[in-house]
Design an enzyme around this catalytic site. Sequence first.
Site, PDB file in Angstrom:
ATOM      1  N   TYR A 208      -1.718  -0.686  11.141  1.00 49.05           N
ATOM      2  CA  TYR A 208      -1.945  -1.405  10.005  1.00 49.05           C
ATOM      3  C   TYR A 208      -0.664  -0.933   9.087  1.00 49.05           C
ATOM      4  O   TYR A 208      -0.080  -1.872   8.696  1.00 49.05           O
ATOM      5  CB  TYR A 208      -3.142  -1.165   9.219  1.00 49.05           C
ATOM      6  N   SER A 209      -0.407   0.253   8.770  1.00 49.47           N
ATOM      7  CA  SER A 209       0.409   0.472   7.655  1.00 49.47           C
ATOM      8  C   SER A 209       2.184   0.131   8.225  1.00 49.47           C
ATOM      9  O   SER A 209       2.833   0.003   7.310  1.00 49.47           O
ATOM     10  CB  SER A 209       0.554   1.968   7.302  1.00 49.47           C
TER      11      SER A 209
ATOM     12  N   THR B 269       0.945  -1.203  -0.280  1.00 46.86           N
ATOM     13  CA  THR B 269      -0.091  -0.138  -0.051  1.00 46.86           C
ATOM     14  C   THR B 269       0.976   1.374   0.170  1.00 46.86           C
ATOM     15  O   THR B 269       2.031   1.324   0.410  1.00 46.86           O
ATOM     16  CB  THR B 269      -1.016  -0.051   1.324  1.00 46.86           C
ATOM     17  N   ASP B 270       0.245   2.329  -0.388  1.00 45.08           N
ATOM     18  CA  ASP B 270       1.034   3.627  -0.479  1.00 45.08           C
ATOM     19  C   ASP B 270       1.095   4.218   1.046  1.00 45.08           C
ATOM     20  O   ASP B 270       1.789   5.113   1.189  1.00 45.08           O
ATOM     21  CB  ASP B 270       0.240   4.765  -1.331  1.00 45.08           C
ATOM     22  N   GLU B 271       0.328   3.730   1.860  1.00 50.01           N
ATOM     23  CA  GLU B 271       0.280   4.123   3.291  1.00 50.01           C
ATOM     24  C   GLU B 271       1.691   3.946   3.968  1.00 50.01           C
ATOM     25  O   GLU B 271       2.081   4.329   4.880  1.00 50.01           O
ATOM     26  CB  GLU B 271      -0.701   3.450   4.264  1.00 50.01           C
TER      27      GLU B 271
ATOM     28  N   LYS C  22       2.346  -3.395   7.385  1.00 53.83           N
ATOM     29  CA  LYS C  22       2.618  -3.641   5.850  1.00 53.83           C
ATOM     30  C   LYS C  22       4.037  -2.997   5.563  1.00 53.83           C
ATOM     31  O   LYS C  22       4.685  -3.641   4.646  1.00 53.83           O
ATOM     32  CB  LYS C  22       1.532  -2.765   5.300  1.00 53.83           C
TER      33      LYS C  22
HETATM   34  P1  NAD Z   1      -9.647  -7.329   2.527  1.00 58.90           P
HETATM   35  O1  NAD Z   1      -9.790  -7.131   4.108  1.00 58.90           O
HETATM   36  O2  NAD Z   1     -10.804  -7.052   1.844  1.00 58.90           O
HETATM   37  O3  NAD Z   1      -9.358  -8.977   2.499  1.00 58.90           O
HETATM   38  C1  NAD Z   1      -8.442  -9.424   3.167  1.00 58.90           C
HETATM   39  C2  NAD Z   1      -8.549 -11.094   2.722  1.00 58.90           C
HETATM   40  O4  NAD Z   1      -7.493 -11.694   3.224  1.00 58.90           O
HETATM   41  C3  NAD Z   1      -9.797 -11.528   3.293  1.00 58.90           C
HETATM   42  O5  NAD Z   1     -10.472 -12.661   2.403  1.00 58.90           O
HETATM   43  C4  NAD Z   1      -9.385 -12.403   4.558  1.00 58.90           C
HETATM   44  O6  NAD Z   1     -10.204 -13.337   4.838  1.00 58.90           O
HETATM   45  C5  NAD Z   1      -7.679 -12.858   4.332  1.00 58.90           C
HETATM   46  N1  NAD Z   1      -7.224 -13.133   5.305  1.00 58.90           N
HETATM   47  C6  NAD Z   1      -6.792 -12.513   6.196  1.00 58.90           C
HETATM   48  N2  NAD Z   1      -5.853 -13.003   7.074  1.00 58.90           N
HETATM   49  C7  NAD Z   1      -5.472 -14.045   6.570  1.00 58.90           C
HETATM   50  C8  NAD Z   1      -4.753 -15.216   7.252  1.00 58.90           C
HETATM   51  N3  NAD Z   1      -4.027 -15.072   8.119  1.00 58.90           N
HETATM   52  N4  NAD Z   1      -4.534 -16.057   6.092  1.00 58.90           N
HETATM   53  C9  NAD Z   1      -5.281 -16.250   4.949  1.00 58.90           C
HETATM   54  N5  NAD Z   1      -6.095 -15.181   4.665  1.00 58.90           N
HETATM   55  C10 NAD Z   1      -6.145 -14.300   5.268  1.00 58.90           C
HETATM   56  O7  NAD Z   1      -8.357  -6.601   2.202  1.00 58.90           O
HETATM   57  P2  NAD Z   1      -8.157  -5.791   0.651  1.00 58.90           P
HETATM   58  O8  NAD Z   1      -8.803  -4.476   0.715  1.00 58.90           O
HETATM   59  O9  NAD Z   1      -8.815  -6.513  -0.421  1.00 58.90           O
HETATM   60  O10 NAD Z   1      -6.637  -5.675   0.603  1.00 58.90           O
HETATM   61  C11 NAD Z   1      -6.024  -6.794   0.020  1.00 58.90           C
HETATM   62  C12 NAD Z   1      -4.514  -6.420  -0.062  1.00 58.90           C
HETATM   63  O11 NAD Z   1      -4.323  -5.274  -0.906  1.00 58.90           O
HETATM   64  C13 NAD Z   1      -3.865  -5.950   1.288  1.00 58.90           C
HETATM   65  O12 NAD Z   1      -2.435  -6.633   1.504  1.00 58.90           O
HETATM   66  C14 NAD Z   1      -3.836  -4.508   1.482  1.00 58.90           C
HETATM   67  O13 NAD Z   1      -3.017  -4.180   2.354  1.00 58.90           O
HETATM   68  C15 NAD Z   1      -3.481  -4.328  -0.003  1.00 58.90           C
HETATM   69  N6  NAD Z   1      -4.080  -3.101  -0.522  1.00 58.90           N
HETATM   70  C16 NAD Z   1      -5.171  -2.480  -0.162  1.00 58.90           C
HETATM   71  C17 NAD Z   1      -5.816  -1.239  -0.567  1.00 58.90           C
HETATM   72  C18 NAD Z   1      -7.302  -0.944  -0.503  1.00 58.90           C
HETATM   73  O14 NAD Z   1      -7.634   0.170  -0.739  1.00 58.90           O
HETATM   74  N7  NAD Z   1      -8.063  -1.609   0.139  1.00 58.90           N
HETATM   75  C19 NAD Z   1      -4.867  -0.323  -1.354  1.00 58.90           C
HETATM   76  C20 NAD Z   1      -3.756  -0.688  -1.568  1.00 58.90           C
HETATM   77  C21 NAD Z   1      -3.168  -2.095  -0.870  1.00 58.90           C
HETATM   78  O1  TDX Z   2     -16.879   6.239   7.822  1.00 63.37           O
HETATM   79  C1  TDX Z   2     -15.796   6.705   7.267  1.00 63.37           C
HETATM   80  N1  TDX Z   2     -15.612   8.164   7.096  1.00 63.37           N
HETATM   81  C2  TDX Z   2     -14.493   8.675   6.711  1.00 63.37           C
HETATM   82  O2  TDX Z   2     -14.468   9.714   6.666  1.00 63.37           O
HETATM   83  C3  TDX Z   2     -14.615   5.779   6.955  1.00 63.37           C
HETATM   84  C4  TDX Z   2     -14.652   4.472   7.274  1.00 63.37           C
HETATM   85  C5  TDX Z   2     -13.700   6.414   6.438  1.00 63.37           C
HETATM   86  N2  TDX Z   2     -13.380   7.756   6.646  1.00 63.37           N
HETATM   87  C6  TDX Z   2     -12.272   8.511   5.775  1.00 63.37           C
HETATM   88  C7  TDX Z   2     -10.972   8.042   6.387  1.00 63.37           C
HETATM   89  C8  TDX Z   2     -10.046   7.855   5.338  1.00 63.37           C
HETATM   90  O3  TDX Z   2      -9.368   9.527   5.006  1.00 63.37           O
HETATM   91  O4  TDX Z   2     -12.136   7.946   4.505  1.00 63.37           O
HETATM   92  C9  TDX Z   2     -10.756   7.733   4.198  1.00 63.37           C
HETATM   93  C10 TDX Z   2     -10.674   6.274   3.534  1.00 63.37           C
HETATM   94  O5  TDX Z   2     -10.814   5.486   4.422  1.00 63.37           O
HETATM   95  P1  TDX Z   2     -10.749   3.807   4.442  1.00 63.37           P
HETATM   96  O6  TDX Z   2     -11.873   3.381   3.594  1.00 63.37           O
HETATM   97  O7  TDX Z   2     -10.696   3.155   6.096  1.00 63.37           O
HETATM   98  O8  TDX Z   2      -9.338   3.818   3.920  1.00 63.37           O
HETATM   99  P2  TDX Z   2      -7.663   4.115   4.379  1.00 63.37           P
HETATM  100  O9  TDX Z   2      -7.657   4.427   5.622  1.00 63.37           O
HETATM  101  O10 TDX Z   2      -7.587   5.376   3.418  1.00 63.37           O
HETATM  102  O11 TDX Z   2      -6.902   2.834   3.858  1.00 63.37           O
HETATM  103  C11 TDX Z   2      -7.374   2.142   2.619  1.00 63.37           C
HETATM  104  O12 TDX Z   2      -6.220   2.403   1.545  1.00 63.37           O
HETATM  105  C12 TDX Z   2      -5.041   2.048   1.777  1.00 63.37           C
HETATM  106  C13 TDX Z   2      -7.419   0.501   2.699  1.00 63.37           C
HETATM  107  O13 TDX Z   2      -8.375   0.343   3.806  1.00 63.37           O
HETATM  108  C14 TDX Z   2      -5.872   0.212   3.100  1.00 63.37           C
HETATM  109  O14 TDX Z   2      -6.094  -1.374   3.343  1.00 63.37           O
HETATM  110  C15 TDX Z   2      -5.003   0.447   2.116  1.00 63.37           C
HETATM  111  O15 TDX Z   2      -3.726   0.195   2.367  1.00 63.37           O
END
Ligand code: NAD
Ligand code: TDX
Length: 331
Positions: free
Chosen positions: A147-148, A120-122, A151
């Site tokens: 979290y970050s 992630t960019d975080e 990562k």
């Molecule tokens: P998510 O929380 O939706 O999904 C995570 C999945 O991993 C789930 O299906 C969960 O059951 C599985 N999991 C968790 N712990 C596990 C374990 N110990 N063993 C096996 N499976 C396990 O997450 P997401 O938003 O899809 O993110 C996926 C990846 O992308 C992560 O590595 C996250 O850091 C990265 N990422 C997410 C975002 C974002 O915006 N959501 C942005 C950049 C990077």
């Molecule tokens: O109810 C809300 N209201 C609100 O204002 C929630 C849930 C979030 N927020 C804000 C917090 C953040 O500024 O919105 C923005 C986005 O929040 P999240 O969806 O929790 O994402 P963020 O914390 O930015 O992290 C996401 O992007 C990077 C993913 O969850 C991470 O897994 C990824 O690494």
Amino acid sequence: MKVIVTGGAGFIGSNYVHYLMEKTDHSVVVLDKLTYAGNMASLEGLPAERCSFVKGDICDAGLVDELVAGADAVVHYAAESHNDNSLDDPRPFLDTNVIGTFTLLEAVRRHGVRYHHISTDEVYGDLELDDPERFTESTPYNPSSPYSSTKAASDLLVRAWVRSFGVQATISNCSNNYGPYQHVEKFIPRQITNVLRGERPKLYGAGENVRDWIHANDHSSAVMTILEKGAIGETYLIGADGEKNNKQVVELILTHLGQPSDAYDHVKDRPGHDLRYAIDSSKLRSELGWTPQYADFDSGLAATIDWYRDNESWWAPQKDATEARYAAQGQ
Ligand code: NAD
Ligand code: TDX
């Protein structure tokens, strides 16, 4: 190729599995623990002869070794992914994000299997609103949340395993994803499903925090490109020039759903809330020729709103419990 996709029942992992089924002839083994964030319904309709599912933990070294021994590549999405949860209970983030990555790295090292690490960019911390520079591959690591920081730790393990043991790995750090199959705890699905249920969106603090949005499908195409053409040991940043502040996103959602654009509530801010993320993805574009298809955030958002409207049975089972958790936190 036979590709292991860890976390393939989660948001971005399931989008990637759908992408591989549609765009390639690879076969996939999904390895997923099915935590609260995993959902088998996200994998419905995929061809059983090319896509199998193993319920298991990436920290289970025996299981991981057995699966990796028969694979050509591992693409590692599994993680504890939600910042708010990491502030409440960091321990699972250490286990899955750090020990889980270590376990996979040891297995790919033993079996000489190609590995791609999803991050992630975080890991780079946050930017000022008027900072002229965006994150690049050489920005120093400066993570803010449990979290970050886990990562960031996992990325550093990958770099060390490449240098010390010659593991065939690449890393990508992507910006905020949106699209189908995202859990309702996350910002965009939370607000869409609130409005669909007649509730008001909830903005943390003033709503001025900026995120750089990319459609999950574009994340998938970038990862596929890196797996095919990326140079071993390299890191690639993935982003689609989609910067918006949270208030703008909520206003767009309300407008698309026919509500007044100011029909939202301000709630308690997230502790340590990162102000702004922004990705410079020039390296991926110029060296590997990748371009995003969803260049227009507003139309990608409209399609995402339609998906949540059409798939209430997918998200409704998690909605009440998620909102109860937020209510307990004053959010
Ligand atoms: P998510 O929380 O939706 O999904 C995570 C999945 O991993 C789930 O299906 C969960 O059951 C599985 N999991 C968790 N712990 C596990 C374990 N110990 N063993 C096996 N499976 C396990 O997450 P997401 O938003 O899809 O993110 C996926 C990846 O992308 C992560 O590595 C996250 O850091 C990265 N990422 C997410 C975002 C974002 O915006 N959501 C942005 C950049 C990077
Ligand atoms: O109810 C809300 N209201 C609100 O204002 C929630 C849930 C979030 N927020 C804000 C917090 C953040 O500024 O919105 C923005 C986005 O929040 P999240 O969806 O929790 O994402 P963020 O914390 O930015 O992290 C996401 O992007 C990077 C993913 O969850 C991470 O897994 C990824 O690494």
